[in-house]
Each structure stands twice: as structure tokens, then as C-alpha cells.
Design a protein around this motif. Structure first.
Motif, PDB file in Angstrom:
ATOM      1  N   PRO A  25       0.758  -1.082  -0.379  1.00  0.00           N
ATOM      2  CA  PRO A  25      -0.024   0.340   0.133  1.00  0.00           C
ATOM      3  C   PRO A  25       1.016   1.450   0.262  1.00  0.00           C
ATOM      4  N   ASN A  26       0.551   2.291  -0.666  1.00  0.00           N
ATOM      5  CA  ASN A  26       1.180   3.985  -0.692  1.00  0.00           C
ATOM      6  C   ASN A  26       2.777   3.185  -1.565  1.00  0.00           C
ATOM      7  N   PHE A  27       2.867   2.146  -1.816  1.00  0.00           N
ATOM      8  CA  PHE A  27       4.510   2.760  -2.681  1.00  0.00           C
ATOM      9  C   PHE A  27       4.405   3.129  -3.356  1.00  0.00           C
ATOM     10  N   GLY A  28       3.271   4.014  -4.026  1.00  0.00           N
ATOM     11  CA  GLY A  28       3.645   5.383  -5.484  1.00  0.00           C
ATOM     12  C   GLY A  28       4.051   6.313  -4.454  1.00  0.00           C
ATOM     13  N   ALA A  29       3.955   6.484  -3.081  1.00  0.00           N
ATOM     14  CA  ALA A  29       4.590   7.697  -3.068  1.00  0.00           C
ATOM     15  C   ALA A  29       5.734   7.592  -2.746  1.00  0.00           C
ATOM     16  N   PRO A  30       6.750   6.814  -2.353  1.00  0.00           N
ATOM     17  CA  PRO A  30       7.890   7.228  -2.046  1.00  0.00           C
ATOM     18  C   PRO A  30       9.181   7.458  -4.020  1.00  0.00           C
ATOM     19  N   LEU A  31       7.797   6.523  -4.707  1.00  0.00           N
ATOM     20  CA  LEU A  31       8.240   6.434  -6.030  1.00  0.00           C
ATOM     21  C   LEU A  31       8.584   7.757  -6.778  1.00  0.00           C
ATOM     22  N   THR A  32       6.490   8.169  -6.041  1.00  0.00           N
ATOM     23  CA  THR A  32       6.568  10.071  -6.271  1.00  0.00           C
ATOM     24  C   THR A  32       7.510  10.468  -6.330  1.00  0.00           C
ATOM     25  N   TYR A  33       8.105  10.671  -4.813  1.00  0.00           N
ATOM     26  CA  TYR A  33       8.618  11.723  -3.732  1.00  0.00           C
ATOM     27  C   TYR A  33      10.396  12.052  -4.454  1.00  0.00           C
ATOM     28  N   GLY A  34      10.323  10.758  -4.694  1.00  0.00           N
ATOM     29  CA  GLY A  34      12.075  10.107  -5.489  1.00  0.00           C
ATOM     30  C   GLY A  34      12.099  10.398  -6.658  1.00  0.00           C
ATOM     31  N   MET A  35      10.992  10.715  -7.544  1.00  0.00           N
ATOM     32  CA  MET A  35      11.473  11.074  -9.101  1.00  0.00           C
ATOM     33  C   MET A  35      11.565  12.599  -8.757  1.00  0.00           C
ATOM     34  N   LEU A  36      10.280  12.872  -7.993  1.00  0.00           N
ATOM     35  CA  LEU A  36      10.510  14.293  -7.750  1.00  0.00           C
ATOM     36  C   LEU A  36      11.467  14.745  -7.516  1.00  0.00           C
TER      37      LEU A  36
END
Length: 398
Positions: free
Chosen positions: A64-75
Motif C-alpha cells: 500500500p502506498n508504494f507509489g508515494a516514495p516512487l513519486t517523491y523520489g522521482m520529484l
């Protein structure tokens, strides 16, 4: 929401394709390469931030919410790439540029690692696709992760604002315009995205609910800001090329009368007509073909035609340049007629180089083509040209 974000990502992707249309040359140019990397990462940020992407990533990973660190890391990677682009854009000694780039990459590399570690330490079992920042604003480790990615992005945007203001006083032209666009985009990001996020998160810390700032206001402001920044980065690099292509398209069209006249005798390979051919490539092919045809027509040049037209133009009050241009156009038209009719070369033929072939670029050929395109009525004006030669009358037979 996802559709708008994907559209912004598509615009970014198309920009990177235009910048990276010559991969070998781009790979050797740090400025072009860093611009492409920044634009591509900006597109990936939008793709990763879309709720549809977040849901898909969470489902595929089972976290759950694995997309959060992915998005924040990409940002964070995008923020780093923007600073690297500014460093390369500013220039300087190779060692200084390399040192600053490595420092920037090391700092944001540590930031991305910290984001991942904090997410692993946090307990975020409830999937949140739109309001994760505010929902987990008071959750240990998630709180620090959210604050860390915002601070990293703020540092990059504020540094960009500072550089744009300082550098904008030293440059002009397209570069200044690009810097102003970047400055506006950065300020919009700071005010519309970051301040809104900070306010919503702090409101959660104090027991208030201002989630709409994070979920409704911040995303479109971030999209608009990123598009303005990208436009500022690519404008000084794409606009000169676009102008050159536009001028090439104009010259290509203005050469049409000359090409129509001589195309039948040209032995050069046929110019490509695919839609993918840019105007400069089309113009180059047409120029080469015209020069080839002029060489083929040279034996048919009749100096009597040229001298007669030139003398007539001078008597009509034309300048020597206009008189020579009219004379060469008439001689070329006569040569093309003779070649098409398969006549023998005239007795007065001799070696002669057209003035248009002695000039660099296509300006001479364009001028000759426009002279061929002059209507007969305009040719009698005292501006320098003369009416076309009349065909000799046939003798009357009793």
C-alpha cells in the motif's frame, strides 16, 4: 485528474523528443543532455503522480502506498536535474561544472535514500491516492518523509529563482525570455504548490483541516509551473531552430518557379517527399538539384539573349544588378526551352557562371527564382526588368 496529468506528461515527452532528435550529437552536449534528462524526469513525475498510476503501482507491488516514495523520489530527481541543468547552462570551467554537478547529485541521492528508508520505517497500510500528504501528516516517519521531499523540492526551486534573477540581469534576447519563464514557473511552484502543501500539512499538525489546498489547489499549480519552467528551458534551444526551419520553408517555396523551370533536366536524385522531412532537408535537396540542372543547361546559354535583355533593362533605367538579374533569368528561360525541345546549343554559347551560383546560401537562387516569377506586366516597370523576348516572326509566304 489522471487525464490532465497524463496530458502534461505527454507535452513533456514531445519536448524531449524534439530536443533529442539527434541522439549522437545530444549525448556529446552536456547542456542538451541535461535539458532532455530534466524534461523526461518532469514527465515521469507527472506519470507517477497520477492516481491511476499510483493505484497500478500499489497493486503490482502489493505494498500500500508504494507509489508515494516512487513519486517523491522521482520529484527529488527532477529537482536535482533542474539544478544540474542550471549549472550546465551557466557554464564555466569543466572542473567547476563537474564538481558542482557531483555535489548536487550526491545531495539529492542522499535525499532519495532517506525518503525510501523513512517509508520503510513508517506504518502506512491504508492506501491514499489523492490525500496521502495530509492523511499521514501526523504519522511517525511518514511525517518526516513528506517534510523531507517538500524541503528538497523547495531548495531547488528557490535556488532556481535566485539564479534566474541574478543571471537575468546579465543576459538578453531569448535567454532572458527563457529565464523569465523559468522564474515565473518557479515562483508559481513555490506559492501555488509548496506553500499550499506546507499549509495543509501544518494545519493537520494543529488539528485543522485545509486538505483542499493539497488535493485541489496544489496539483494544477504544479503542472502549470512545471510547464512554464520547461518552456523556459527549451525556448532558447528550440526557437532558433524553429526560426531556421521556417526560413528554410519560405526559401523552399520561393524556389518553386526556378525548380519548375529546370527540374526536367536535373539528374540529381529525386528529393524525398516524406512528411518526416524537415524544411531544411527539403531545401537542401532542392538546392542541390537546381545546381545540377544549371550545370546541364550551361551549354544552352545564349549570350545574345542575355546581352540584349541587359542592355534593354539598362536603357529602361534599371540598376546594373537588376539588369543582370533580368538578363540571366531570360537567358536561363531560353536555355530551358532549347533543352526541352532538344535543340542544338546556340552558336553564341560560351562558358558563363550565373551570379546566383556564385553566392553562398540560397539567396541568389531565390532572387533568380523570383525574377522568373515576375508577371509580364510588372516587367515593364522602370524598376529594372524588361518584358520577355518576343519570338521572331515567321516570314510571310506569298
Amino acid at each position: 485528474m489522471s487525464t490532465v496529468v497524463y496530458l502534461a506528461a505527454f507535452v513533456f515527452a514531445m519536448t524531449s523528443v524534439l530536443l533529442f532528435r539527434r541522439p549522437r550529437r545530444a549525448m556529446r552536449n552536456p547542456l542538451t543532455l541535461s535539458t532532455c534528462v530534466a524534461v523526461v524526469l518532469g514527465a515521469l513525475v507527472f506519470v507517477c503522480a497520477a492516481p491511476a498510476t499510483l493505484a497500478t503501482v500499489n497493486r503490482l507491488t502489493g505494498v500500500p502506498n508504494f507509489g508515494a516514495p516512487l513519486t517523491y523520489g522521482m520529484l527529488s530527481a527532477y529537482s536535482c536535474s533542474v539544478l544540474v541543468l542550471l549549472i550546465n547552462w551557466r557554464g564555466g570551467s569543466r572542473e567547476r561544472v563537474r564538481r558542482l554537478v557531483l555535489r548536487c547529485m550526491a545531495a539529492y541521492g542522499l535525499l532519495i535514500a532517506a525518503i525510501v528508508v523513512l517509508f520503510l520505517l513508517a506504518e502506512a497500510d491504508t492506501e491514499r491516492l489523492n490525500d496521502l500528504d495530509t492523511y499521514y501528516a501526523n504519522t511517525p516517519f511518514m511525517r518526516e518523509m513528506i517534510l523531507l521531499y517538500l524541503l528538497g523540492h523547495s531548495a531547488a526551486m528557490l535556488a532556481m529563482c535566485t539564479v534566474c534573477v541574478k543571471w537575468g540581469r546579465e543576459v538578453g534576447g531569448l535567454l532572458r525570455t527563457g529565464l523569465r519563464l523559468i522564474l515565473v514557473g518557479s515562483l508559481l511552484d513555490v506559492v501555488g504548490f509548496q506553500v499550499a502543501k506546507y499549509t495543509a500539512v501544518v494545519a493537520r499538525w494543529t488539528g485543522h483541516d485545509l486538505d483542499f489546498l493539497s488535493t485541489t489547489l496544489a496539483p494544477p499549480m504544479a503542472s502549470l509551473a512545471a510547464l512554464l519552467c520547461s518552456a523556459g528551458f527549451v525556448l532558447p534551444r528550440l526557437l532558433p531552430s524553429a526560426r531556421a526551419q521556417w526560413r528554410a520553408l519560405g526559401d523552399y517555396r520561393r524556389l518553386a518557379p526556378l525548380w519548375t523551370l529546370v527540374r526536367s533536366v536535373s539528374t540529381a536524385p529525386k528529393p524525398p517527399t516524406g512528411w518526416w522531412q524537415l524544411p531544411q532537408a527539403r531545401l537542401q535537396w532542392r538546392e542541390v538539384s537546381i545546381h545540377d540542372a544549371l550545370l546541364a543547361l550551361a551549354p544552352y546559354f545564349d549570350h545574345r539573349v542575355r546581352e540584349r535583355v541587359r542592355d534593354g533593362a539598362l536603357r529602361a533605367g534599371g540598376t546594373p544588378h537588376r539588369a543582370r538579374l533580368a538578363a540571366e533569368a531570360a537567358m536561363l528561360a531560353d536555355a530551358a526551352r532549347r533543352a526541352a525541345a532538344r535543340e542544338e546549343p546556340p552558336e553564341a554559347a560560351a562558358a558563363y557562371r550565373l551570379h546566383a551560383t556564385e553566392m553562398s546560401g540560397t539567396s541568389g537562387l531565390v532572387e533568380l527564382a523570383q525574377e522568373l516569377n515576375r508577371p509580364p506586366a510588372a516587367a515593364t516597370a522602370p524598376g529594372g526588368t524588361v518584358p520577355p523576348l518576343a519570338e521572331p516572326e515567321e516570314p510571310h509566304v506569298a
